[in-house]
Structure formats: C-alpha cells, structure tokens
Design a protein around this motif. Sequence first.
Motif, PDB file in Angstrom:
ATOM      1  N   THR A 210      60.497  57.517  14.960  1.00 38.40           N
ATOM      2  CA  THR A 210      61.822  58.140  14.958  1.00 38.40           C
ATOM      3  C   THR A 210      62.827  57.359  15.796  1.00 38.40           C
ATOM      4  O   THR A 210      63.923  57.038  15.328  1.00 38.40           O
ATOM      5  CB  THR A 210      61.728  59.588  15.483  1.00 38.40           C
ATOM      6  N   VAL A 211      62.469  57.046  17.040  1.00 39.84           N
ATOM      7  CA  VAL A 211      63.435  56.477  17.984  1.00 39.84           C
ATOM      8  C   VAL A 211      63.458  54.953  17.947  1.00 39.84           C
ATOM      9  O   VAL A 211      64.536  54.338  17.894  1.00 39.84           O
ATOM     10  CB  VAL A 211      63.140  56.978  19.417  1.00 39.84           C
ATOM     11  N   LEU A 212      62.302  54.310  18.002  1.00 41.40           N
ATOM     12  CA  LEU A 212      62.258  52.851  18.138  1.00 41.40           C
ATOM     13  C   LEU A 212      63.038  52.096  17.060  1.00 41.40           C
ATOM     14  O   LEU A 212      63.767  51.153  17.397  1.00 41.40           O
ATOM     15  CB  LEU A 212      60.801  52.371  18.172  1.00 41.40           C
ATOM     16  N   PRO A 213      62.927  52.442  15.761  1.00 42.47           N
ATOM     17  CA  PRO A 213      63.695  51.682  14.760  1.00 42.47           C
ATOM     18  C   PRO A 213      65.197  51.686  15.011  1.00 42.47           C
ATOM     19  O   PRO A 213      65.890  50.738  14.639  1.00 42.47           O
ATOM     20  CB  PRO A 213      63.355  52.403  13.441  1.00 42.47           C
ATOM     21  N   ASN A 214      65.713  52.735  15.648  1.00 40.22           N
ATOM     22  CA  ASN A 214      67.144  52.799  15.928  1.00 40.22           C
ATOM     23  C   ASN A 214      67.530  52.074  17.207  1.00 40.22           C
ATOM     24  O   ASN A 214      68.714  52.039  17.560  1.00 40.22           O
ATOM     25  CB  ASN A 214      67.578  54.270  16.026  1.00 40.22           C
ATOM     26  N   CYS A 215      66.557  51.505  17.903  1.00 39.25           N
ATOM     27  CA  CYS A 215      66.821  50.735  19.131  1.00 39.25           C
ATOM     28  C   CYS A 215      66.651  49.242  18.917  1.00 39.25           C
ATOM     29  O   CYS A 215      66.765  48.465  19.875  1.00 39.25           O
ATOM     30  CB  CYS A 215      65.876  51.202  20.247  1.00 39.25           C
ATOM     31  N   LEU A 216      66.347  48.829  17.683  1.00 34.02           N
ATOM     32  CA  LEU A 216      65.964  47.445  17.460  1.00 34.02           C
ATOM     33  C   LEU A 216      67.123  46.459  17.476  1.00 34.02           C
ATOM     34  O   LEU A 216      66.924  45.284  17.781  1.00 34.02           O
ATOM     35  CB  LEU A 216      65.221  47.317  16.120  1.00 34.02           C
ATOM     36  N   ALA A 217      68.339  46.902  17.144  1.00 31.92           N
ATOM     37  CA  ALA A 217      69.465  45.959  17.049  1.00 31.92           C
ATOM     38  C   ALA A 217      69.700  45.200  18.357  1.00 31.92           C
ATOM     39  O   ALA A 217      69.722  43.966  18.357  1.00 31.92           O
ATOM     40  CB  ALA A 217      70.722  46.702  16.598  1.00 31.92           C
ATOM     41  N   PRO A 218      69.881  45.876  19.500  1.00 31.78           N
ATOM     42  CA  PRO A 218      70.078  45.110  20.737  1.00 31.78           C
ATOM     43  C   PRO A 218      68.842  44.315  21.152  1.00 31.78           C
ATOM     44  O   PRO A 218      68.960  43.263  21.788  1.00 31.78           O
ATOM     45  CB  PRO A 218      70.414  46.183  21.789  1.00 31.78           C
ATOM     46  N   ILE A 219      67.654  44.805  20.772  1.00 36.94           N
ATOM     47  CA  ILE A 219      66.424  44.082  21.119  1.00 36.94           C
ATOM     48  C   ILE A 219      66.340  42.770  20.350  1.00 36.94           C
ATOM     49  O   ILE A 219      65.901  41.749  20.888  1.00 36.94           O
ATOM     50  CB  ILE A 219      65.196  44.969  20.839  1.00 36.94           C
ATOM     51  N   ILE A 220      66.780  42.771  19.092  1.00 36.69           N
ATOM     52  CA  ILE A 220      66.784  41.546  18.293  1.00 36.69           C
ATOM     53  C   ILE A 220      67.728  40.515  18.900  1.00 36.69           C
ATOM     54  O   ILE A 220      67.413  39.316  18.987  1.00 36.69           O
ATOM     55  CB  ILE A 220      67.169  41.854  16.835  1.00 36.69           C
ATOM     56  N   VAL A 221      68.897  40.974  19.342  1.00 40.26           N
ATOM     57  CA  VAL A 221      69.844  40.067  19.994  1.00 40.26           C
ATOM     58  C   VAL A 221      69.234  39.501  21.270  1.00 40.26           C
ATOM     59  O   VAL A 221      69.326  38.290  21.543  1.00 40.26           O
ATOM     60  CB  VAL A 221      71.163  40.802  20.298  1.00 40.26           C
TER      61      VAL A 221
END
Length: 301
Positions: A210-221
């Motif tokens: 639920t939560v992790l997929p929505n946190c991936l954008a800044p992690i990818i950067v």
Amino acid sequence: MDHALSEEVVEQVARPGRLREFWFYFRENRGAVFGLWVFAAFVFIAIFAPLIAPYDPAIQFRAHALQPPVWQEGGSWQFVLGTDPLGRDMLSRLLNGARYSFYVGIVVVTVAASGGILIGLLAGFAPRWLDALIMRLMDIILAFPSLLLALVLVAILGPSLTNAMIAIAIVLQPHYVRLTRASVLGELGKDYVTSARVAGAGLWRLMFVTVLPNCLAPIIVQAALSFSTAILDAAALGFLGMGAQPPTPEWGTMLAEAREFILRAWWVVTLPGLAILVTVLAINLMGDGLRDAFDPKLKRS
C-alpha cells in the motif's frame, strides 16, 4: 466480468500515458537528456568494454612506456590515447575502468537502497521510541564526513574494491532511511491508507503493497544521485590506496599510479580524471531530470 475487463483496459491505456507524461517532463530538461545519452553510452562501454578495447588492460608494452596520445608529437595510432608508465594502453584501461565504476554503482545503490528502504519503512511504522532510536543512529552516521567514515571502515575491513563498496553502501544508507521514513510518514495520514486499514490489510501489506509504491519517486531520484556519489567515492578511495588495488584498471587507482608523472605525462592523470568528471556530471544531470519529472510541484499546468 465486463467491469473487470474495463478496468484492465483502462489500466493498459493509463500506463503508456504515464510513461509519456514522464518523458514529456523529463525531456524539458535538456541537460537531463544529455546526461541520459552519456549514461547510455557509459553503460554500453561498461558492458562491451572487452570487445571495444584494442588491448588487454594488463598487457605491458615496455618499449612504449609514457607514449603520448596520437595528436601530440611522438604519438602513434597504435596507442590513440597514449600509454601509462608501465606501457599499458590508456584507452583500453579507461574503457575497462567503466566496467568497474558501473559495477560499483550498481552494487552500492542496490545494497544501500535495499537496507535503507527496509529500515525506513520500519521506522515509519514503528512505535515512537524505536523510531527515535533508529533515527538517532542514522544521525550519528551522518555526523561523520562521508569519505572519512568510508576510510575508517575500509581500514577496518582491509583495502579492496569489495570492502570499499561495503563501506560506501553503509555511508549512503542513512540517506535512504531518512527519505523513506519521511515519505512513509507523509503517506500514512492519507485516505487510501485509512481505507486499507479499515479493509483489514495487515501490517506487512500496508508497508510493502500500500505505502511503499507511493514512496518510490523520491527514492529513484536518490538512487540516481547515489550512483554518481558511489563512483566518486570509489575513485577517491582508489586514489588513496584503500579501494581497488593495482593492476585493476579502476579510474581512481589509475590516478594514484600516475600522480608522480603529472608534470612529465599529463594524459595519464587528465584522462582518468575527465572520465570521472563526465560520468558523474552526466548522472547528476540525469538525476535532476528525474526529480523534475517525478515531482508534481515542479510540473507546469
């Protein structure tokens, strides 16, 4: 059945749309597009270096030691970028050095991101006392200068490329922990998380589905920027004799081997330095483009 089919069609249409939107905002940053092309060339060289390089990077042509590049007086087409103090072809060593730099970036980012994301997720969902304990530990690691801490860790583990990668991963991991925790805390109060809780989703499902997929954008950067940091730190450790050991054709080690010849043969120092500069700059430019494409606040309506 018709409802499920329609949802599948909508999802298939939306996915290319999101990709097109991402590319639209990414290509608006010309520097990021340039960085992407340079990074693609870097990856191609790293993969096919043994086929592209004219010689084995360890072969020594003693009769041609410190031969200048082809465009300088005394150079020849046999060694386009000249040779090093031991007569090894600079072009072959630079091309094979890209393999080590790419390997360092992949391993360091994978290890640091995997551990950092997991710890950050645990901190975001943990009780307050455990969250505070984790974050204070991360603050202690961040309080040390990154290169100095990496040097201490390599000194404990022993000089080698593998130990240098472990040390750099440990140094970079707190950045992923803090970033993941902040993203998780920002998502926990949103309606979709509340709905998942009410629907009976367990803790592990909430965290990873639920939560992790929505946190991936800044992690990818962050991963893109950490890739360049890992290459730079590995080169610094190699230059100090704590990373890859001779005769490994790693760019930092090449700089260390050639520093005493900087006044007699400029190319043995300048070319590895330029390789590091161009690669790190390209990856940083690409990271800026990823940030612009992923951050909705930077998108123009």
